[in-house]
Design an enzyme around this catalytic site. Structure first.
Site, short mmCIF file in Angstrom:
data_model
loop_
_atom_site.label_atom_id
_atom_site.label_comp_id
_atom_site.label_asym_id
_atom_site.label_seq_id
_atom_site.Cartn_x
_atom_site.Cartn_y
_atom_site.Cartn_z
N HIS A 56 3.36 -0.70 -8.99
CA HIS A 56 4.57 -0.14 -8.38
C HIS A 56 4.78 1.31 -8.85
O HIS A 56 5.12 2.19 -8.06
CB HIS A 56 5.82 -0.92 -8.83
N GLY A 58 1.18 -0.94 -1.29
CA GLY A 58 -0.12 -1.14 -1.92
C GLY A 58 -1.06 -1.96 -1.04
O GLY A 58 -0.62 -2.84 -0.30
#
Ligand code: PAF
Length: 280
Positions: free
Chosen positions: A37, A147
């Protein structure tokens, strides 16, 4: 960092930022932040005037109640990590704030949602689409960062943005891995020491399979990887797929795709882990 728990507070903060003509880089999360993150956030911060992050454990994307209940929630640690990457605005609503009315929206993504995660987690991508669309409408980001570990989610979100002409640029970012290859995930926190020690074998099986591209057909590669995963008795693979990276459909011949990836979901102890790697 400005912390907004209500849509109203967020609306005001975003209005102010947009009036100042500031570009907003957005990273939506469910918290329990890790280096994966933080990498998205650093990139978002470097490519925009402001970094906005949301933390919301979205109940409607969990098709398993236990997974939702046990999802790690570590608000204070998250807050410190957000400060460390220079987050400007944190949106952290509760469930009622996000869903004041029962959710009725239904999104359809055709063949993209009939495979892999879509097939094994009914309703999951609808829940993701509902929350991400609402978050985009609230945060009004210039760019949003996701992602590639959740590669199918990324494809669904791109389709959502395209289908609804949402004014945001989606930025895919490579999977961030631990030194031993395990893809970073908030769920890794729930692995026992023994499970954590063997979990990297998932990545190893996928990478080794991908390296056999010149000697195996797509279906042979799929079976090879599945057999490799079965060698670890603690692994309970749900699927292995070799798919066209652009439409995620299972691949018959290498020549049918410009790029391909190998994907898996594996149950290990109490946790379901997903991963994927590029083949070409
Ligand atoms: O990837 C996640 O963490 C979630 O699916 C997302 C995009 C924040 C939506 O709840």
């Amino acid at each position: 960092m400005l912390v907004c728990n209500t849509r109203k507070a967020l609306h005001n903060a975003i209005d102010e930022s947009l009036q100042g003509q500031k570009s907003i880089g957005f990273v939506p999360t469910m918290g329990a932040l890790h280096e994966g993150h933080l990498e998205l956030m650093r990139r978002a911060k470097s490519e925009n005037d402001l970094l906005a992050v949301s933390i919301f454990v979205n109940p409607i994307q969990f098709n398993n109640r236990e997974d939702y209940d046990k999802y790690p929630r570590v608000a204070e640690t998250d807050r410190q990590l957000l400060e460390s990457v220079g987050c400007d605005i944190l949106f952290s609503p509760d469930e009622h704030e996000m869903y004041p009315e029962p959710v009725k929206e239904r999104y359809h993504f055709g063949a993209l949602e009939t495979v892999m995660e879509g097939a094994f987690r009914p309703g999951h991508f609808n829940g993701v689409a509902v929350v991400v669309k609402r978050l985009f409408e609230l945060v009004r980001p210039t760019k949003a960062y996701f992602g590639e570990k959740d590669y199918q989610q990324l494809a669904i979100i791109k389709a959502l943005v395209e289908g609804y002409h949402l004014p945001v640029q989606i930025v895919p970012c490579p999977t961030v891995r631990e030194a031993d290859g395990l893809a970073m995930s908030s769920r890794n926190m729930r692995l026992s020491p023994n499970e954590r020690a063997i979990a990297p074998k998932i990545y190893k099986a996928l990478s080794k399979a991908a390296s056999l591209r010149n000697v195996l057909s797509p279906e042979e590669m799929r079976i090879w990887a599945l057999n490799e995963l079965y060698k670890t008795p603690e692994f309970h693979p749900e699927y292995v797929e070799v798919a066209d990276a652009s439409n995620l459909q299972p691949l018959q011949h290498w020549n049918d795709a410009a790029s391909a990836r190998i994907f898996t979901a594996v149950h290990l102890g109490p946790v379901r882990l997903i991963d994927n790697v590029p083949i070409f």
